[in-house]
Design an enzyme around this catalytic site. Structure first.
Site, mmCIF file in Angstrom:
data_model
loop_
_atom_site.group_PDB
_atom_site.id
_atom_site.type_symbol
_atom_site.label_atom_id
_atom_site.label_comp_id
_atom_site.label_asym_id
_atom_site.label_seq_id
_atom_site.Cartn_x
_atom_site.Cartn_y
_atom_site.Cartn_z
ATOM 1 C CB CYS A 43 0.881 5.107 -71.123
ATOM 2 S SG CYS A 43 1.297 3.432 -71.866
ATOM 3 C CG ASP A 45 4.160 1.420 -68.182
ATOM 4 O OD1 ASP A 45 4.295 1.255 -67.175
ATOM 5 O OD2 ASP A 45 5.156 1.204 -69.252
ATOM 6 N NE ARG A 47 7.132 0.947 -66.625
ATOM 7 C CZ ARG A 47 8.025 0.727 -67.734
ATOM 8 N NH1 ARG A 47 9.350 0.717 -67.303
ATOM 9 N NH2 ARG A 47 7.695 0.955 -68.709
ATOM 10 C CG HIS A 99 5.368 6.184 -70.324
ATOM 11 N ND1 HIS A 99 6.257 5.164 -69.983
ATOM 12 C CD2 HIS A 99 4.331 5.858 -70.759
ATOM 13 C CE1 HIS A 99 5.835 4.028 -70.675
ATOM 14 N NE2 HIS A 99 4.449 4.386 -70.917
ATOM 15 C CB CYS A 102 5.891 4.673 -74.091
ATOM 16 S SG CYS A 102 4.139 4.167 -74.397
HETATM 17 CO CO CO Z 1 3.427 3.602 -72.388
#
Ligand code: CO
Length: 210
Positions: A43, A45, A47, A99, A102
């Site tokens: 992803c 993302d 993080r 994750h 998400c």
């Molecule tokens: Co995500």
């Protein structure tokens, strides 16, 4: 706001100096080429940085990231990365790593308008629809989100197996496609144990006569 990006240059200088002090040939080594064993599809993302959470170094993982780690068979970007990783770099493992928590998955579970992103989230809504009975039987919303995160990863593992790129590789050599999920609760990656590594793992209609 003003020049907050300067800290990136400062961070970079510090990092580069640190690498050189440990190994004066560090960048020379990297400049010689790459032979990563893994392709990571994760992803976007901020993080979930592939190298950081796996304790790996530059050169070890070839990476593709998009919102909610989706494998779309018309996505030229993903297909190009996959082709290069499999055909040229000869990676041994392709990993789809989702994750928990998400945002892309959660956003696809309601009817809110997300503008242009609606087009992308459609892919996850299809996964939801396919498994809506199982999902709607889960009472806690957080558990339901977590389950869709897992189901989405499993779907994308199968989407990879449906590509000619992966099936062609299976004709010639070993290639494993894995489905994992990372969690912020403990920082650990969970293997969903949905690995596929041969054509018989795939529904018959998707198998090509290669
Ligand atoms: Co995500």
């Amino acid at each position: 706001m003003k020049e907050s990006y300067n800290r990136l240059f400062e961070g970079n200088k510090k990092w580069a100096a640190e690498k050189l002090s440990n190994d004066p040939n560090y960048f020379k080594g990297l400049s010689m080429g790459q032979s990563p064993e893994y392709l990571w599809i994760g992803c976007s993302d901020s993080r979930v940085p592939a190298n950081e959470i796996t304790g790996t170094k530059s050169g070890e993982i070839f990476v593709h990231r998009n919102i909610a780690n989706v494998v779309v068979h018309t996505d030229m970007n993903l297909l190009s990365v996959l082709y290069y990783a499999v055909e040229v770099l000869h990676v041994k493992h392709v990993i789809v790593c989702g994750h928990y928590g998400c945002g892309g998955v959660i956003a696809s579970m309601n009817n809110k308008d997300n503008g242009f992103v609606n087009n992308w989230l459609r892919n996850i809504k299809e996964v939801y629809e396919k498994h809506h009975e199982e999902l709607e039987a889960i009472p806690e919303i957080r558990d339901r989100e977590n389950r869709l995160v897992e189901l989405n990863v499993i779907e994308q593992v199968h989407n990879l197996a449906k590509t000619r790129i992966v099936q062609q590789a299976w004709k010639k050599r070993e290639l494993q496609v894995h489905g994992w999920v990372y969690g912020f609760d403990n920082g650990l990656i969970k293997d969903l144990n949905v690995m596929v590594d041969e054509i018989s793992d795939l529904e018959p209609i998707f198998r090509f006569d290669l």
